[in-house]
Design a protein around this motif. Structure first.
Motif, PDB file in Angstrom:
ATOM      1  N   ILE A  57      40.365  39.307  38.521  1.00  0.00           N
ATOM      2  CA  ILE A  57      39.618  38.046  38.406  1.00  0.00           C
ATOM      3  C   ILE A  57      40.582  36.859  38.398  1.00  0.00           C
ATOM      4  O   ILE A  57      40.386  35.875  39.120  1.00  0.00           O
ATOM      5  CB  ILE A  57      38.732  38.060  37.147  1.00  0.00           C
ATOM      6  CG1 ILE A  57      37.614  39.091  37.296  1.00  0.00           C
ATOM      7  CG2 ILE A  57      38.153  36.666  36.873  1.00  0.00           C
ATOM      8  CD1 ILE A  57      36.888  39.421  36.005  1.00  0.00           C
ATOM      9  N   GLU A  58      41.628  36.961  37.608  1.00  0.00           N
ATOM     10  CA  GLU A  58      42.593  35.864  37.513  1.00  0.00           C
ATOM     11  C   GLU A  58      43.363  35.678  38.822  1.00  0.00           C
ATOM     12  O   GLU A  58      43.628  34.541  39.223  1.00  0.00           O
ATOM     13  CB  GLU A  58      43.539  36.112  36.336  1.00  0.00           C
ATOM     14  CG  GLU A  58      42.807  36.001  35.000  1.00  0.00           C
ATOM     15  CD  GLU A  58      43.595  36.552  33.813  1.00  0.00           C
ATOM     16  OE1 GLU A  58      44.791  36.908  33.986  1.00  0.00           O
ATOM     17  OE2 GLU A  58      43.002  36.621  32.715  1.00  0.00           O
ATOM     18  N   ALA A  59      43.702  36.775  39.502  1.00  0.00           N
ATOM     19  CA  ALA A  59      44.409  36.676  40.782  1.00  0.00           C
ATOM     20  C   ALA A  59      43.562  35.969  41.835  1.00  0.00           C
ATOM     21  O   ALA A  59      44.096  35.307  42.735  1.00  0.00           O
ATOM     22  CB  ALA A  59      44.803  38.069  41.278  1.00  0.00           C
ATOM     23  N   ALA A  60      42.244  36.095  41.706  1.00  0.00           N
ATOM     24  CA  ALA A  60      41.333  35.432  42.652  1.00  0.00           C
ATOM     25  C   ALA A  60      41.050  33.989  42.234  1.00  0.00           C
ATOM     26  O   ALA A  60      40.291  33.286  42.901  1.00  0.00           O
ATOM     27  CB  ALA A  60      40.034  36.229  42.758  1.00  0.00           C
ATOM     28  N   GLY A  61      41.626  33.549  41.122  1.00  0.00           N
ATOM     29  CA  GLY A  61      41.475  32.171  40.681  1.00  0.00           C
ATOM     30  C   GLY A  61      40.233  31.879  39.863  1.00  0.00           C
ATOM     31  O   GLY A  61      39.801  30.730  39.775  1.00  0.00           O
ATOM     32  N   HIS A  62      39.661  32.907  39.255  1.00  0.00           N
ATOM     33  CA  HIS A  62      38.437  32.743  38.484  1.00  0.00           C
ATOM     34  C   HIS A  62      38.703  32.936  36.992  1.00  0.00           C
ATOM     35  O   HIS A  62      39.778  33.360  36.589  1.00  0.00           O
ATOM     36  CB  HIS A  62      37.369  33.713  38.977  1.00  0.00           C
ATOM     37  CG  HIS A  62      37.074  33.568  40.428  1.00  0.00           C
ATOM     38  ND1 HIS A  62      36.461  32.465  40.960  1.00  0.00           N
ATOM     39  CD2 HIS A  62      37.345  34.395  41.477  1.00  0.00           C
ATOM     40  CE1 HIS A  62      36.349  32.612  42.268  1.00  0.00           C
ATOM     41  NE2 HIS A  62      36.883  33.772  42.610  1.00  0.00           N
TER      42      HIS A  62
END
Length: 141
Positions: free
Chosen positions: A27-32
């Motif tokens: 999730i964090e890698a996708a910017g969310h």
């Protein structure tokens, strides 16, 4: 940027830690962004998402848990009904990633949960994000 709810059925803490690490990283890698709640078991995941989907706080949902086969029918009930509940939400247009592992033993669970191996927590988060992207695409068409 989307905001996701991760709900974990924390029956096996050490296995859930791996699933949760993978989901958060994806999730964090996708910017969310995300929030996490803990529920008693996998059967409670669909109800948690049904309640949360009635609010405007979350764009998508990730369910995490581990169900290890035992000596009774409990495995079949928990595995089947939790998956059915998550699928019903998806059929209602809720973006849900199913990260409930249904395995024969702990070794299988580790191989699937570990972000360095199967990364099924990360896969569940990516599935939720993919469904959310489709939902947005179809809404704007």
């Amino acid at each position: 940027m989307a905001h996701l709810l991760i709900a974990e059925a924390r029956f096996y803490g050490h296995l859930n830690d791996m699933l949760l690490a993978g989901a958060r990283a994806a999730i964090e890698a996708a910017g969310h962004t995300h929030e996490t709640v803990t529920v008693p078991g996998s059967l409670e995941l669909p109800g948690t998402f049904a309640l949360a989907s009635e609010t405007d706080r979350f764009d998508a949902f990730v369910g995490l848990g581990v169900v290890i086969r035992g000596e009774t029918w409990h495995f079949e009930i928990v595995a089947g009904e939790s998956a059915r509940g998550l699928m019903a939400l998806t059929m209602d247009g809720v973006a849900v990633g199913n990260g409930i592992l249904t395995v024969e033993n702990e070794a299988q669970a580790i191989a699937r949960a570990d972000p360095a191996q199967g990364d099924k927590g990360g896969d569940a988060a990516k599935a939720a994000l993919a469904l959310l992207a489709l939902k947005k695409r179809f809404a704007s068409a």
